[in-house]
Design a protein around this motif. Sequence first.
Motif, PDB file in Angstrom:
ATOM      1  N   GLU A  14       0.841  -1.210   0.000  1.00 38.01           N
ATOM      2  CA  GLU A  14       0.000   0.000   0.000  1.00 38.01           C
ATOM      3  C   GLU A  14       0.871   1.253   0.000  1.00 38.01           C
ATOM      4  N   TRP A  17       2.255   1.486  -3.509  1.00 40.31           N
ATOM      5  CA  TRP A  17       1.225   1.874  -4.481  1.00 40.31           C
ATOM      6  C   TRP A  17       0.893   3.357  -4.370  1.00 40.31           C
ATOM      7  N   ASP A  18       0.978   3.892  -3.163  1.00 42.80           N
ATOM      8  CA  ASP A  18       0.704   5.320  -2.972  1.00 42.80           C
ATOM      9  C   ASP A  18       1.794   6.197  -3.558  1.00 42.80           C
ATOM     10  N   ALA A  71       0.178  -3.895 -10.307  1.00 44.79           N
ATOM     11  CA  ALA A  71      -0.708  -2.753 -10.085  1.00 44.79           C
ATOM     12  C   ALA A  71      -1.720  -3.098  -8.993  1.00 44.79           C
ATOM     13  N   ARG A  72      -2.109  -2.107  -8.236  1.00 43.49           N
ATOM     14  CA  ARG A  72      -3.066  -2.323  -7.151  1.00 43.49           C
ATOM     15  C   ARG A  72      -4.369  -2.917  -7.691  1.00 43.49           C
ATOM     16  N   ASP A  73      -4.862  -2.390  -8.798  1.00 42.70           N
ATOM     17  CA  ASP A  73      -6.109  -2.904  -9.375  1.00 42.70           C
ATOM     18  C   ASP A  73      -5.986  -4.379  -9.745  1.00 42.70           C
ATOM     19  N   ASP A  74      -4.855  -4.778 -10.293  1.00 43.45           N
ATOM     20  CA  ASP A  74      -4.653  -6.182 -10.646  1.00 43.45           C
ATOM     21  C   ASP A  74      -4.622  -7.058  -9.400  1.00 43.45           C
ATOM     22  N   TYR A  75      -4.012  -6.552  -8.338  1.00 43.02           N
ATOM     23  CA  TYR A  75      -3.981  -7.285  -7.079  1.00 43.02           C
ATOM     24  C   TYR A  75      -5.396  -7.470  -6.528  1.00 43.02           C
ATOM     25  N   VAL A  76      -6.180  -6.395  -6.529  1.00 44.55           N
ATOM     26  CA  VAL A  76      -7.551  -6.456  -6.014  1.00 44.55           C
ATOM     27  C   VAL A  76      -8.369  -7.466  -6.820  1.00 44.55           C
ATOM     28  N   VAL A  77      -8.225  -7.452  -8.133  1.00 44.28           N
ATOM     29  CA  VAL A  77      -8.948  -8.409  -8.973  1.00 44.28           C
ATOM     30  C   VAL A  77      -8.559  -9.843  -8.598  1.00 44.28           C
ATOM     31  N   SER A  80      -9.883 -10.740  -5.047  1.00 42.05           N
ATOM     32  CA  SER A  80     -11.343 -10.875  -5.092  1.00 42.05           C
ATOM     33  C   SER A  80     -11.735 -12.208  -5.711  1.00 42.05           C
TER      34      SER A  80
END
Length: 122
Positions: A14, A17-18, A71-77, A80
Amino acid sequence: MPERISDAEHVVMEVLWDESPLTAQEVVERVPEDRAWSANTVKTLLGRLLAKQVVGHEEEGRRYRYRPLVARDDYVVGESQRLIDRLFGGSLTPLVAHLARRDQLSSREIEEIEALLRDLKQ
């Protein structure tokens, strides 16, 4: 993501990513204070993330600057989908039904989901 990251490693991610690239010391300074981690702890976590190939580094004189390779979005996907796969057999519908039955969705959230579904249908 090839390998799952731990909760502690996620805190470091995190930070990166920031803002990145950062030195290990800069990461230490940005980790939330309530963690009370030493510089050695953060360096250990950075080493683990390097080994998992989710963080890269570049030399800058005698120190390294770290940056996320995921990427954070790829991690979240990915996370999830793992949750849905593990708990709901890969289907999103049972997750939403579970949350709705447990009264964990507010009226506003239900309206937002309905609007999202309408948009997806168009």
